[in-house]
Design an enzyme around this catalytic site. Structure first.
Site, PDB file in Angstrom:
ATOM      1  N   LEU A 195      20.964 -34.740  28.415  1.00 11.03           N
ATOM      2  CA  LEU A 195      20.074 -35.383  29.374  1.00 11.03           C
ATOM      3  C   LEU A 195      20.232 -34.736  30.742  1.00 11.03           C
ATOM      4  O   LEU A 195      21.337 -34.646  31.270  1.00 11.03           O
ATOM      5  CB  LEU A 195      20.406 -36.878  29.467  1.00 11.03           C
ATOM      6  CG  LEU A 195      19.660 -37.697  30.523  1.00 11.03           C
ATOM      7  CD1 LEU A 195      18.175 -37.727  30.215  1.00 11.03           C
ATOM      8  CD2 LEU A 195      20.221 -39.119  30.581  1.00 11.03           C
ATOM      9  N   VAL A 196      19.115 -34.267  31.325  1.00 12.70           N
ATOM     10  CA  VAL A 196      19.176 -33.663  32.658  1.00 12.70           C
ATOM     11  C   VAL A 196      18.365 -34.446  33.681  1.00 12.70           C
ATOM     12  O   VAL A 196      18.501 -34.217  34.882  1.00 12.70           O
ATOM     13  CB  VAL A 196      18.713 -32.189  32.648  1.00 12.70           C
ATOM     14  CG1 VAL A 196      19.643 -31.343  31.809  1.00 12.70           C
ATOM     15  CG2 VAL A 196      17.270 -32.055  32.157  1.00 12.70           C
ATOM     16  N   SER A 197      17.519 -35.358  33.241  1.00 11.73           N
ATOM     17  CA  SER A 197      16.771 -36.181  34.185  1.00 11.73           C
ATOM     18  C   SER A 197      16.320 -37.458  33.495  1.00 11.73           C
ATOM     19  O   SER A 197      16.094 -37.486  32.281  1.00 11.73           O
ATOM     20  CB  SER A 197      15.539 -35.425  34.717  1.00 11.73           C
ATOM     21  OG  SER A 197      14.917 -36.142  35.763  1.00 11.73           O
ATOM     22  N   SER A 198      16.226 -38.526  34.289  1.00 15.34           N
ATOM     23  CA  SER A 198      15.833 -39.808  33.713  1.00 15.34           C
ATOM     24  C   SER A 198      15.146 -40.660  34.763  1.00 15.34           C
ATOM     25  O   SER A 198      15.219 -40.383  35.961  1.00 15.34           O
ATOM     26  CB  SER A 198      17.060 -40.548  33.162  1.00 15.34           C
ATOM     27  OG  SER A 198      17.954 -40.864  34.214  1.00 15.34           O
TER      28      SER A 198
ATOM     29  N   THR B 150      13.940 -38.699  30.385  1.00 14.79           N
ATOM     30  CA  THR B 150      12.655 -38.022  30.585  1.00 14.79           C
ATOM     31  C   THR B 150      12.733 -36.511  30.425  1.00 14.79           C
ATOM     32  O   THR B 150      11.696 -35.861  30.295  1.00 14.79           O
ATOM     33  CB  THR B 150      12.108 -38.328  31.986  1.00 14.79           C
ATOM     34  OG1 THR B 150      13.083 -37.955  32.965  1.00 14.79           O
ATOM     35  CG2 THR B 150      11.778 -39.808  32.119  1.00 14.79           C
TER      36      THR B 150
END
Length: 342
Positions: free
Chosen positions: A111-114, A104
């Site tokens: 990638l820092v947030s999912s 996300t």
């Protein structure tokens, strides 16, 4: 308590209809969400607490992922719920209800947030063993979806506190939660420090990977509280004895999460040159290496792993006592123990 949406027979709620404003979208949402619930049900993820089935059936995941990224041969494809292309919007909607993690937030290609895989979220929430009236702290706000599930289950938004280091993430989580009709407390801060102002907590759940167990979490828990957190490539469930002592074992499921920002760096995995291919490719051996990261020679780890019969995750555990924390195999008192970072 938030103004929670009411569920209709097809599984679509008022928030769904308000989001797109047409019956076809509501129908697709209802069908997709019902299919996801059936898939999670078949996996046995909430066997420890079947009450979560109705919660997942009620909370609309698509409102928490207005856009997300899907990896492809040419990089990441951005799927967006406001795309002018109806076919693209349908791909976004169907993808939002697949039982997969969704990227996300990206930064410089990283990638820092999912949004975690829903069946893994269901397993974690069931193993959290919440009861009516429990105060819950969530470490890692993500999209806000997990906080919404907790708020729905507990029936009181004020019982749920979620914390994340990134202001952009907490702001987006609040916006998504409000769109779905939930208003738990979302705090911008260092998750490793907990949220002392809202303590004490009966349950603490982390949705980000840890190198160790932050002592602040124990100090902010009630005696007998439960902490569920990803560590190494597993999920450890700790019972808090007091502000300086907690202990528990790993669940049997693998788990891979974005690391906790502010939780300290993790040592890289050692090289596995010279070890048999069976060990180099075995997920349970990699778990042992991750758990003992930088503190056990790979050859010694392999000899132990082979001698102990390729031990499953449930044989491992974590003890925190005062200034010391350690991982162990079978028995906290040894003979196989490994110190965790302070």
């Amino acid at each position: 308590m938030g103004a929670h949406a009411e569920i209709s027979e097809d599984g679509a709620d008022r928030a769904d209809r308000g989001d797109k404003g047409d019956g076809e979208s509501a129908y697709l949402v209802g069908r997709a969400r019902a299919a996801l619930v059936r898939e999670i049900d078949a996996s046995g993820a909430w066997a420890a607490d079947p009450g979560w089935r109705a919660v997942f059936a009620a909370v609309p995941r698509h409102l928490f992922v207005p856009y997300y990224y899907v990896a492809g041969a040419g990089g990441y494809e951005r799927r967006w719920g406001e795309s002018p292309d109806p076919a693209a919007r349908e791909r976004w909607l169907r993808g939002a209800y697949e039982d997969v993690p969704l990227a996300t937030r990206m930064r410089d290609g990283e990638l820092v947030s999912s949004s975690s895989q829903p069946s893994l979220m269901a397993r974690m929430l069931a193993e959290l063993r919440v009861a009516d009236g429990d105060r819950v702290l969530e470490i890692g706000a993500g999209t806000g979806y997990n906080a919404a599930l907790l708020a729905r289950r507990l029936g009181d938004d004020a019982l749920v506190t979620s914390v994340d280091l990134e202001p952009e993430i907490t702001e987006a989580a609040r916006r998504h939660l409000a769109a779905a009709g939930y208003r738990p407390v979302v705090v911008t801060g260092d998750g490793a420090r907990g949220v002392a102002a809202r303590a004490p907590y009966d349950r603490i759940i982390a949705t980000c990977g840890l190198p160790t167990v932050p002592r602040a979490w124990l100090a902010q828990s009630v005696p007998g509280g439960r902490v569920l957190a990803p560590l190494a490539t597993g999920l450890v469930a700790l019972t808090v004895r007091d502000a300086a002592h907690a202990e528990g074992r790993f669940l049997d499921t693998p788990a891979y999460f974005v690391p906790l920002r502010g939780g300290g760096p993790e040592a890289p995995l050692p090289r596995l040159d010279g070890l048999p291919a069976r060990a180099r490719e075995d997920e349970l051996f990699h778990f042992l290496l991750a758990l003992t990261r930088g503190r056990t020679d790979p050859r010694a780890a392999y000899d132990l792993w082979r001698r102990e019969g390729r031990p499953e995750r449930e044989r491992y555990g974590i003890t925190v006592r005062g200034e010391h924390a350690w991982a162990w195999l079978d028995d906290p008192a040894g003979p196989h123990t490994w110190p965790l970072p302070g």
